[in-house]
Motif scaffolding. Sequence first.
Motif, PDB file in Angstrom:
ATOM      1  N   THR A  17      12.367   8.505  -8.828  1.00  0.00           N
ATOM      2  CA  THR A  17      11.169   7.872  -9.384  1.00  0.00           C
ATOM      3  C   THR A  17      10.800   6.618  -8.604  1.00  0.00           C
ATOM      4  OG1 THR A  17      11.813   8.670 -11.582  1.00  0.00           O
ATOM      5  CG2 THR A  17      10.112   6.981 -11.493  1.00  0.00           C
ATOM      6  N   TYR A  18       9.515   6.484  -8.308  1.00  0.00           N
ATOM      7  CA  TYR A  18       8.999   5.346  -7.549  1.00  0.00           C
ATOM      8  C   TYR A  18       7.878   4.691  -8.362  1.00  0.00           C
ATOM      9  CZ  TYR A  18      11.412   7.940  -3.891  1.00  0.00           C
ATOM     10  OH  TYR A  18      12.356   8.615  -3.167  1.00  0.00           O
ATOM     11  N   GLY A  19       8.002   3.390  -8.571  1.00  0.00           N
ATOM     12  CA  GLY A  19       7.074   2.684  -9.453  1.00  0.00           C
ATOM     13  C   GLY A  19       5.948   1.972  -8.726  1.00  0.00           C
ATOM     14  N   ILE A  20       4.769   2.023  -9.330  1.00  0.00           N
ATOM     15  CA  ILE A  20       3.575   1.337  -8.830  1.00  0.00           C
ATOM     16  C   ILE A  20       2.939   0.591  -9.996  1.00  0.00           C
ATOM     17  CG2 ILE A  20       1.242   1.633  -7.904  1.00  0.00           C
ATOM     18  CD1 ILE A  20       3.256   2.256  -5.834  1.00  0.00           C
ATOM     19  N   ARG A  21       2.559  -0.654  -9.781  1.00  0.00           N
ATOM     20  CA  ARG A  21       1.830  -1.399 -10.805  1.00  0.00           C
ATOM     21  C   ARG A  21       0.349  -1.455 -10.433  1.00  0.00           C
ATOM     22  NH1 ARG A  21       4.034  -3.109 -14.865  1.00  0.00           N
ATOM     23  NH2 ARG A  21       2.152  -4.273 -15.442  1.00  0.00           N
ATOM     24  N   HIS A  22      -0.472  -1.500 -11.468  1.00  0.00           N
ATOM     25  CA  HIS A  22      -1.913  -1.616 -11.252  1.00  0.00           C
ATOM     26  C   HIS A  22      -2.466  -2.675 -12.192  1.00  0.00           C
ATOM     27  CE1 HIS A  22      -6.077  -0.563 -10.481  1.00  0.00           C
ATOM     28  NE2 HIS A  22      -6.281  -0.492 -11.788  1.00  0.00           N
ATOM     29  N   GLU A  23      -3.280  -3.565 -11.639  1.00  0.00           N
ATOM     30  CA  GLU A  23      -3.932  -4.596 -12.444  1.00  0.00           C
ATOM     31  C   GLU A  23      -5.436  -4.324 -12.462  1.00  0.00           C
ATOM     32  OE1 GLU A  23      -2.281  -6.812 -14.114  1.00  0.00           O
ATOM     33  OE2 GLU A  23      -0.323  -6.351 -13.240  1.00  0.00           O
ATOM     34  N   LEU A  57      -3.627   2.528  -1.937  1.00  0.00           N
ATOM     35  CA  LEU A  57      -2.894   2.299  -0.678  1.00  0.00           C
ATOM     36  C   LEU A  57      -1.392   2.241  -0.917  1.00  0.00           C
ATOM     37  CD1 LEU A  57      -5.223  -0.359   0.993  1.00  0.00           C
ATOM     38  CD2 LEU A  57      -4.792   1.967   1.827  1.00  0.00           C
ATOM     39  N   ARG A  58      -0.986   1.601  -1.992  1.00  0.00           N
ATOM     40  CA  ARG A  58       0.438   1.517  -2.310  1.00  0.00           C
ATOM     41  C   ARG A  58       1.015   2.889  -2.651  1.00  0.00           C
ATOM     42  NH1 ARG A  58       1.589  -2.620  -6.754  1.00  0.00           N
ATOM     43  NH2 ARG A  58       3.707  -2.422  -5.941  1.00  0.00           N
ATOM     44  N   ILE A  59       0.256   3.691  -3.396  1.00  0.00           N
ATOM     45  CA  ILE A  59       0.703   5.056  -3.693  1.00  0.00           C
ATOM     46  C   ILE A  59       0.794   5.869  -2.400  1.00  0.00           C
ATOM     47  CG2 ILE A  59       0.072   7.215  -4.842  1.00  0.00           C
ATOM     48  CD1 ILE A  59      -1.231   5.513  -7.049  1.00  0.00           C
ATOM     49  N   SER A  60      -0.209   5.719  -1.535  1.00  0.00           N
ATOM     50  CA  SER A  60      -0.225   6.459  -0.268  1.00  0.00           C
ATOM     51  C   SER A  60       0.984   6.099   0.596  1.00  0.00           C
ATOM     52  CB  SER A  60      -1.519   6.170   0.493  1.00  0.00           C
ATOM     53  OG  SER A  60      -2.640   6.555  -0.257  1.00  0.00           O
ATOM     54  N   TYR A  61       1.343   4.824   0.623  1.00  0.00           N
ATOM     55  CA  TYR A  61       2.486   4.382   1.407  1.00  0.00           C
ATOM     56  C   TYR A  61       3.771   5.029   0.905  1.00  0.00           C
ATOM     57  CZ  TYR A  61       6.114   1.290   3.246  1.00  0.00           C
ATOM     58  OH  TYR A  61       7.240   0.797   3.859  1.00  0.00           O
ATOM     59  N   LYS A  62       3.976   5.030  -0.394  1.00  0.00           N
ATOM     60  CA  LYS A  62       5.188   5.644  -0.951  1.00  0.00           C
ATOM     61  C   LYS A  62       5.179   7.149  -0.718  1.00  0.00           C
ATOM     62  CE  LYS A  62       6.266   2.123  -4.415  1.00  0.00           C
ATOM     63  NZ  LYS A  62       7.511   1.677  -3.770  1.00  0.00           N
ATOM     64  N   LEU A  63       4.002   7.758  -0.848  1.00  0.00           N
ATOM     65  CA  LEU A  63       3.882   9.195  -0.606  1.00  0.00           C
ATOM     66  C   LEU A  63       4.256   9.526   0.838  1.00  0.00           C
ATOM     67  CD1 LEU A  63       0.918  11.401  -1.819  1.00  0.00           C
ATOM     68  CD2 LEU A  63       1.723  11.561   0.535  1.00  0.00           C
ATOM     69  N   ALA A  64       3.748   8.742   1.780  1.00  0.00           N
ATOM     70  CA  ALA A  64       4.021   9.005   3.197  1.00  0.00           C
ATOM     71  C   ALA A  64       5.506   8.860   3.516  1.00  0.00           C
ATOM     72  CB  ALA A  64       3.196   8.055   4.063  1.00  0.00           C
ATOM     73  N   ARG A  65       6.184   7.918   2.867  1.00  0.00           N
ATOM     74  CA  ARG A  65       7.604   7.680   3.136  1.00  0.00           C
ATOM     75  C   ARG A  65       8.490   8.851   2.709  1.00  0.00           C
ATOM     76  NH1 ARG A  65      10.165   2.061   1.677  1.00  0.00           N
ATOM     77  NH2 ARG A  65      11.777   3.080   2.917  1.00  0.00           N
TER      78      ARG A  65
END
Length: 371
Positions: A55-61, A78-86
């Motif tokens: 599980t990988y967490g992302i916060r959104h404001e 962009l943060r989701i895309s970065y984790k997806l690419a990794r």
Amino acid sequence: MKKLNIGVVTFPTAEAGKSPLSNLVDILYSLSNDVYLITGHDGYTLFKNDKRIHTYGIRHEMGVNVFTRIFRYIYTQLRISYKLARIEKNIDIWIFFLGAETLLLPMLTAKLLRGKVILVPAGSASQIFEYTNDNLSKQIKILEQINRTLANRIIIYSPNLIKEWDLEKYRDKICVTHEHFLDFNKFKIKNKFDERKSVIGYIGRLSEEKGVLSFIKSIPEISKERDDLEFLIGGDGLLCDDIKRYLDENDLNDRVKLTGWIPHDKLPDYLNELQLLVLPSYTEGLPNIMLEAMACGTPVLATAVGAIPDVIKDNETGFIMENNTPECITRTVIRVLEYPHLGEIVKNARELVEKEFTYNAALEKYREILE
């Protein structure tokens, strides 16, 4: 069937998303070699210590105006895309779920890295934005259409949604199934229907697309016909203050109980208090609360949107209203309460969900799609 590595992407989810996300993860865990989940907020809290999956967490404001909303939405993507690419090299199939139908940057990232993507919209984002009069509804519709075009497959809950959600041009990539299943040890009849108090309820998000204001505005007229009735409104959302103000202005506080958000493990208790659950939505996918009410022996009155007509057959497994105007809701609620065979409706509804909405039934449907 060769077991695959499956990645799941959601927009950071609220409390209401925990149950459908949990169901999907349970199904995919049985069908996959490994499950990778990118989510956030309540979704991440639910799964961050679950050893079955990665599980990988992302916060959104949220932003306070259009410009900050757009900026923060792009930044979250962009943060989701970065984790997806990794982690992309570990993934055979991506499933975009719960708010991910408009995540264009993660979708482009997955496709550029030659990933296969299945889009599983739980609702129509563009319709929700339209009914809430959101000034970004046109932009959301464009994002939704691009992602539908890029996806390899689209899973929807009912053939009815092809027309409702304007999916005709994507018909060749559409599959019909669902991730819904119930814990029948939890969602069961605790209070016999004919021994319940005369309470009518709405449980769900307090937002425009759910039609809850129309239900609230029908209460004075329903009460004129049946002064023995009480009402329960469960949930939270943007309309909370509007609802409280309407109840104050119309002296309805003694008749209507506002519970706030109801934790999922408490839902069976509340559903077992009701003689009728009203769902006057403008747009839906396949509402969990409808199935949970049926399992608890509570008749459901709903609008014929989304997958609801596949489950609710008028005068057989529940009741359908022609529209969700306060006048129609009033008229149909009175019709339902005067229906002479409510016990048969309760029995038929319970038997239907016991047959169609089990873990094994959902598992087999997803197995066919992933093969």
